[in-house]
Design a protein around this motif. Structure first.
Motif, PDB file in Angstrom:
ATOM      1  N   THR A   1      25.528  -1.209  -0.124  1.00  0.00           N
ATOM      2  CA  THR A   1      26.975  -1.298  -0.222  1.00  0.00           C
ATOM      3  C   THR A   1      27.449  -2.510   0.581  1.00  0.00           C
ATOM      4  OG1 THR A   1      27.401   0.039   1.753  1.00  0.00           O
ATOM      5  CG2 THR A   1      27.165   1.211  -0.363  1.00  0.00           C
TER       6      THR A   1
ATOM      7  N   ALA B   1      25.250  -5.863  -4.142  1.00  0.00           N
ATOM      8  CA  ALA B   1      26.201  -4.751  -4.186  1.00  0.00           C
ATOM      9  C   ALA B   1      27.124  -4.897  -5.387  1.00  0.00           C
ATOM     10  CB  ALA B   1      27.033  -4.702  -2.900  1.00  0.00           C
TER      11      ALA B   1
ATOM     12  N   GLU C   1      26.350   0.564 -10.471  1.00  0.00           N
ATOM     13  CA  GLU C   1      25.003   0.663  -9.905  1.00  0.00           C
ATOM     14  C   GLU C   1      23.968  -0.053 -10.758  1.00  0.00           C
ATOM     15  OE1 GLU C   1      22.054   2.060  -7.117  1.00  0.00           O
ATOM     16  OE2 GLU C   1      24.252   1.979  -7.042  1.00  0.00           O
TER      17      GLU C   1
END
Length: 323
Positions: A53, A33, A37
């Motif tokens: 996440t 995470a 991104e």
């Protein structure tokens, strides 16, 4: 197998991933995470993991532990959330950016019944137990003073992260960042000081705070210590630790320990290489497997931060501080 979620995929995460990859079937990073991104995707590809996440990791029963590679000010909230969700936690050093947060993390770890390890790689340097064993054997007599000296050149992409230039997020300058490695060497021998005096300089704009510091302390057992660090020197002396006693000295270099004893003469002890992040990762996994206490505990990391914060006060105010 222990399944791990990597949280934070910046610069230091690469060393963590390399260490996790050495454990074979004992543990595996299965999720990654990051707020960026692209970084999360890159880390996931390296580990053969999926992107998730942090919140999804906490809700996923297939994830046993999290490895937090985050800016200092985020250590407490992410640690508390993970422990509350029943996850074991390994958190990159320093423990936190404030002592209040560090104390809260120690308490959260104790309440949780889960493993909380602060990834202080220097605690696992082979020179530490070897030098400690010499001191404990009495070969150099009673310890009088401990010296720790280390210099390095902080640069490259490491200084491209904006939070390092905000002292409130960072928790200080070089002492709390790279310098806390060498605080750990010192604290392993001398413990928390009773009095501290510190002088600092800011030679380059590589941190929000100091990049050069010299700390002198008197400890409760009378031992005097001197810590000198610089993040703006291109040559390292390679002598991270020296212990002076009434009957000799121990000098720990990278790869060897030199002993000079009035009773036993001189000798040199060759050491295996320091494996950096592999030490805390292996210890973390063993603690999860067996229920043992980590060598690099949250309480030890809290004490390291207490030393840094105590040193920072006289550096700002120009006076001796009683703890």
């Amino acid at each position: 197998m222990i399944r791990v979620g990597l949280v934070g995929c910046g610069i230091i995460s690469g060393a963590h991933l390399e260490a996790w990859a050495q454990l074979g079937e004992r543990a595996q990073v299965t999720a990654a995470a990051d707020v960026d991104e692209a970084k999360a995707q890159a880390a996931a590809a390296t580990a053969g993991a999926r992107v998730m996440t942090f919140e999804a990791m906490l809700a996923d029963d297939t994830i046993d532990a999290v490895d937090l590679c985050l800016p200092h000010h985020l250590h407490r909230p992410f640690t508390e959330a993970a422990l509350a969700a029943g996850k074991h936690v390994m958190c990159q050093k320093p423990i936190a950016h404030t002592l209040e947060d560090a104390e809260a993390m120690v308490a959260a770890g104790e309440r949780s019944g889960r493993v909380l390890l602060i990834a202080e790689s220097c605690r696992y340097d082979p020179l530490v137990p070897e030098a400690r064993a010499v001191v404990d054997s009495g070969a150099i007599g009673d310890v009088l003073a401990v010296q720790v000296t280390m210099t390095w050149w902080q640069g490259n992409e490491y200084l491209g992260t904006a939070w390092r230039f905000d002292e409130h997020l960072m928790g200080g300058g070089a002492l709390v960042d790279g310098g806390i490695h060498y605080v750990d060497y010192l604290m392993h021998y001398a413990g928390l000081p009773a009095e501290v005096c510190c002088l600092t300089r800011r030679v380059r704009d590589c941190y929000a705070g100091e990049d050069v510091a010299a700390v002198t302390a008197r400890h409760r057992d009378g031992v005097i210590s001197v810590l000198t660090i610089s993040a703006s020197s291109r040559q390292s002396p390679g002598v991270p630790l020296r212990v002076l006693g009434t009957g000799g000295s121990v000098t720990a270099h990278r790869g060897r320990v030199e002993v000079r004893s009035a009773e036993q003469g001189e000798r040199s002890i060759e050491l295996p290489p320091h494996r950096w992040m592999a030490g805390p990762v292996e210890d973390f996994v063993s603690c999860v497997e067996t229920g043992a206490k980590p060598l690099s505990s949250a309480s030890a990391a809290r004490d390291n931060l207490a030393y840094v914060k105590a040193a920072s006060q006289p550096a700002r105010e120009g006076r001796l501080v009683a703890l």
